[in-house]
Scaffold this motif. Structure first.
Motif, PDB file in Angstrom:
ATOM      1  N   ALA A 212      -4.859 -36.938  37.180  1.00 50.62           N
ATOM      2  CA  ALA A 212      -4.359 -36.876  35.808  1.00 50.62           C
ATOM      3  C   ALA A 212      -3.824 -38.219  35.338  1.00 50.62           C
ATOM      4  N   THR A 213      -3.257 -38.984  36.261  1.00 56.47           N
ATOM      5  CA  THR A 213      -2.696 -40.282  35.857  1.00 56.47           C
ATOM      6  C   THR A 213      -3.783 -41.246  35.417  1.00 56.47           C
ATOM      7  N   ASN A 214      -5.017 -40.988  35.831  1.00 57.45           N
ATOM      8  CA  ASN A 214      -6.128 -41.859  35.453  1.00 57.45           C
ATOM      9  C   ASN A 214      -6.999 -41.279  34.348  1.00 57.45           C
ATOM     10  N   ALA A 215      -6.692 -40.056  33.918  1.00 57.47           N
ATOM     11  CA  ALA A 215      -7.566 -39.349  32.978  1.00 57.47           C
ATOM     12  C   ALA A 215      -7.038 -39.335  31.554  1.00 57.47           C
ATOM     13  N   GLN A 216      -5.867 -39.934  31.328  1.00 55.33           N
ATOM     14  CA  GLN A 216      -5.237 -39.838  30.012  1.00 55.33           C
ATOM     15  C   GLN A 216      -4.286 -41.009  29.818  1.00 55.33           C
ATOM     16  N   PRO A 217      -3.915 -41.305  28.580  1.00 57.88           N
ATOM     17  CA  PRO A 217      -3.007 -42.420  28.314  1.00 57.88           C
ATOM     18  C   PRO A 217      -1.630 -42.268  28.954  1.00 57.88           C
ATOM     19  N   VAL A 218      -1.066 -41.063  28.936  1.00 58.95           N
ATOM     20  CA  VAL A 218       0.232 -40.846  29.570  1.00 58.95           C
ATOM     21  C   VAL A 218      -0.008 -40.743  31.075  1.00 58.95           C
ATOM     22  N   ALA A 219       0.478 -41.708  31.806  1.00 59.91           N
ATOM     23  CA  ALA A 219       0.108 -41.855  33.215  1.00 59.91           C
ATOM     24  C   ALA A 219       0.953 -40.996  34.142  1.00 59.91           C
ATOM     25  N   ARG A 220       0.952 -39.710  33.903  1.00 59.89           N
ATOM     26  CA  ARG A 220       1.576 -38.759  34.819  1.00 59.89           C
ATOM     27  C   ARG A 220       0.949 -37.389  34.566  1.00 59.89           C
ATOM     28  N   PRO A 221       0.980 -36.519  35.537  1.00 57.26           N
ATOM     29  CA  PRO A 221       0.474 -35.169  35.297  1.00 57.26           C
ATOM     30  C   PRO A 221       1.433 -34.386  34.406  1.00 57.26           C
ATOM     31  N   GLY A 222       0.896 -33.444  33.668  1.00 57.52           N
ATOM     32  CA  GLY A 222       1.762 -32.552  32.914  1.00 57.52           C
ATOM     33  C   GLY A 222       2.460 -31.585  33.846  1.00 57.52           C
ATOM     34  N   ILE A 223       3.626 -31.138  33.446  1.00 58.33           N
ATOM     35  CA  ILE A 223       4.365 -30.146  34.220  1.00 58.33           C
ATOM     36  C   ILE A 223       4.603 -28.921  33.342  1.00 58.33           C
ATOM     37  N   PRO A 224       4.844 -27.757  33.936  1.00 59.14           N
ATOM     38  CA  PRO A 224       5.020 -26.541  33.151  1.00 59.14           C
ATOM     39  C   PRO A 224       6.068 -26.655  32.051  1.00 59.14           C
ATOM     40  N   ASN A 225       7.134 -27.410  32.309  1.00 59.16           N
ATOM     41  CA  ASN A 225       8.179 -27.513  31.288  1.00 59.16           C
ATOM     42  C   ASN A 225       7.705 -28.235  30.033  1.00 59.16           C
ATOM     43  N   ASP A 226       6.676 -29.098  30.150  1.00 53.58           N
ATOM     44  CA  ASP A 226       6.118 -29.734  28.956  1.00 53.58           C
ATOM     45  C   ASP A 226       5.591 -28.677  27.989  1.00 53.58           C
ATOM     46  N   ILE A 227       4.968 -27.647  28.528  1.00 55.92           N
ATOM     47  CA  ILE A 227       4.421 -26.581  27.688  1.00 55.92           C
ATOM     48  C   ILE A 227       5.532 -25.639  27.231  1.00 55.92           C
ATOM     49  N   GLU A 258     -11.898 -43.398  27.852  1.00 55.95           N
ATOM     50  CA  GLU A 258     -10.951 -44.228  28.598  1.00 55.95           C
ATOM     51  C   GLU A 258     -10.894 -45.655  28.075  1.00 55.95           C
ATOM     52  N   GLY A 259     -12.012 -46.154  27.571  1.00 53.76           N
ATOM     53  CA  GLY A 259     -12.028 -47.508  27.033  1.00 53.76           C
ATOM     54  C   GLY A 259     -11.161 -47.701  25.809  1.00 53.76           C
ATOM     55  N   SER A 260     -10.783 -46.599  25.151  1.00 55.56           N
ATOM     56  CA  SER A 260      -9.948 -46.715  23.954  1.00 55.56           C
ATOM     57  C   SER A 260      -8.482 -46.938  24.279  1.00 55.56           C
ATOM     58  N   TRP A 261      -8.068 -46.587  25.494  1.00 56.55           N
ATOM     59  CA  TRP A 261      -6.646 -46.720  25.831  1.00 56.55           C
ATOM     60  C   TRP A 261      -6.378 -47.482  27.119  1.00 56.55           C
ATOM     61  N   ASN A 262      -7.384 -47.700  27.943  1.00 51.07           N
ATOM     62  CA  ASN A 262      -7.198 -48.429  29.196  1.00 51.07           C
ATOM     63  C   ASN A 262      -7.790 -49.827  29.045  1.00 51.07           C
ATOM     64  N   PRO A 263      -6.938 -50.868  28.998  1.00 54.92           N
ATOM     65  CA  PRO A 263      -7.448 -52.229  28.785  1.00 54.92           C
ATOM     66  C   PRO A 263      -8.364 -52.723  29.901  1.00 54.92           C
ATOM     67  N   GLU A 264      -8.328 -52.055  31.061  1.00 54.08           N
ATOM     68  CA  GLU A 264      -9.172 -52.472  32.168  1.00 54.08           C
ATOM     69  C   GLU A 264     -10.551 -51.814  32.143  1.00 54.08           C
ATOM     70  N   THR A 265     -10.753 -50.896  31.212  1.00 57.44           N
ATOM     71  CA  THR A 265     -12.035 -50.202  31.096  1.00 57.44           C
ATOM     72  C   THR A 265     -12.759 -50.681  29.849  1.00 57.44           C
ATOM     73  N   PRO A 266     -13.990 -51.123  29.950  1.00 61.51           N
ATOM     74  CA  PRO A 266     -14.705 -51.597  28.760  1.00 61.51           C
ATOM     75  C   PRO A 266     -14.879 -50.482  27.736  1.00 61.51           C
ATOM     76  N   GLY A 267     -14.719 -50.840  26.460  1.00 61.52           N
ATOM     77  CA  GLY A 267     -15.034 -49.903  25.400  1.00 61.52           C
ATOM     78  C   GLY A 267     -16.538 -49.759  25.275  1.00 61.52           C
ATOM     79  N   MET A 268     -16.971 -48.884  24.379  1.00 60.09           N
ATOM     80  CA  MET A 268     -18.395 -48.614  24.254  1.00 60.09           C
ATOM     81  C   MET A 268     -19.185 -49.868  23.899  1.00 60.09           C
ATOM     82  N   LEU A 269     -18.695 -50.633  22.916  1.00 54.03           N
ATOM     83  CA  LEU A 269     -19.418 -51.843  22.508  1.00 54.03           C
ATOM     84  C   LEU A 269     -19.413 -52.891  23.614  1.00 54.03           C
TER      85      LEU A 269
END
Length: 278
Positions: A212-227, A258-269
């Motif tokens: 999860a830390t690599n799959a989204q901009p917020v670099a932590r997994p969600g926890i039940p209390n978030d919901i 991922e390219g839209s939020w991770n500077p280490e991942t190339p964007g589409m262009l």
């Protein structure tokens, strides 16, 4: 104490998102009536949670159980103000070219019909109170392929549309209806969907948490209390002007590739253009 003097009915409250929601609503002053198929855990919670908590066994695939839960809550507490239709599971994992009709029917009963009947049998009690709030658990799976099993994802998309229609029909009674769309939340739902034992469940949760830390901009997994916090907001007077919509609680998972939020991942262009044109 956002819910002092109010009664909240929460389904699927013996673990994960539901358990965190039960605990939060109790802290905020609500009387909580929890419905769950896990009778042993529900009974144990009766001793642990205190006087403001009631449990009734409820299989949400059975309409009679849902009606009995709502009626019991109203009879025991004087009425219902809030309903959180949360119960669910991953369900069958078969793709569309393999799933059986029985597997499909079970998924729809567990994940979509249960929400519809939760609304159906709560609404008369909410009307008697002069209004209230209904919150339904949907998912990021409702928006695109690849985030969950096919039947689960289809049912969750149905929950979103059901939420809109129910909000429109119940507005005249001052009843608000909204949905929450969780992303990857660290619960046992993923492990349970593949029949994992306790040891494997812990390992799966750890792997998912790291992924999860690599799959989204917020670099932590969600926890039940978030919901749980999102459910409390939508159920509270602070959301009094909010109905017929959904709240994404996904760590930004659906903002883009991922390219839209991770500077280490190339964007589409960047990925397709020659280096001298980037």
């Amino acid at each position: 104490m956002r819910f002092k003097g109010k009664t909240a009915v929460i389904t699927g409250g013996s673990s994960g998102i539901g358990r965190s929601s039960v605990e939060l609503f109790l802290r905020e002053g609500a009387s909580v009536v929890m419905g769950d198929i896990d009778e042993a855990e529900g009974t144990a919670m009766m001793s642990a949670m205190g006087d403001g908590f009631l449990f009734r066994k409820c299989d949400v695939t059975q309409e009679n159980d849902i009606k009995a839960l709502m009626d019991h809550a109203a009879e025991q507490t004087g009425g219902i103000d809030i309903v959180f239709n949360n119960a669910g599971a991953g369900g069958p994992r078969a793709p569309i070219d393999e799933i059986s009709g029985d597997e499909w029917d079970f998924a729809m009963a567990l994940l979509l019909k249960s929400v519809a009947m939760g609304i159906r049998h709560a609404a008369p009690h909410l009307k008697k109170r002069g209004g209230g709030a209904i919150v339904n658990t949907a998912s990021v799976c409702a928006f695109q392929a690849g985030y969950g099993p096919m039947a689960y994802s289809t049912a969750k998309a149905g929950v979103l549309h059901l939420t809109k229609i129910a909000a429109a029909e119940l507005a005249q009674y001052n009843i608000r209806v909204n949905a929450i769309c969780p992303g990857f939340i660290q619960t046992n739902i993923f492990a349970a969907s593949v029949g994992a034992n306790k040891e494997d469940t812990q390992q799966i949760n750890a792997i998912l948490g790291q992924a999860a830390t690599n799959a989204q901009p917020v670099a932590r997994p969600g926890i039940p209390n978030d919901i749980a916090e999102a459910a409390a907001y939508l159920a509270s007077d602070a959301a009094g002007f909010v109905t017929g919509t959904h709240l994404l609680v996904d760590g930004g998972m659906l903002v883009g590739t991922e390219g839209s939020w991770n500077p280490e991942t190339p964007g589409m262009l960047d990925a397709i253009l020659p280096e001298h044109l980037r």
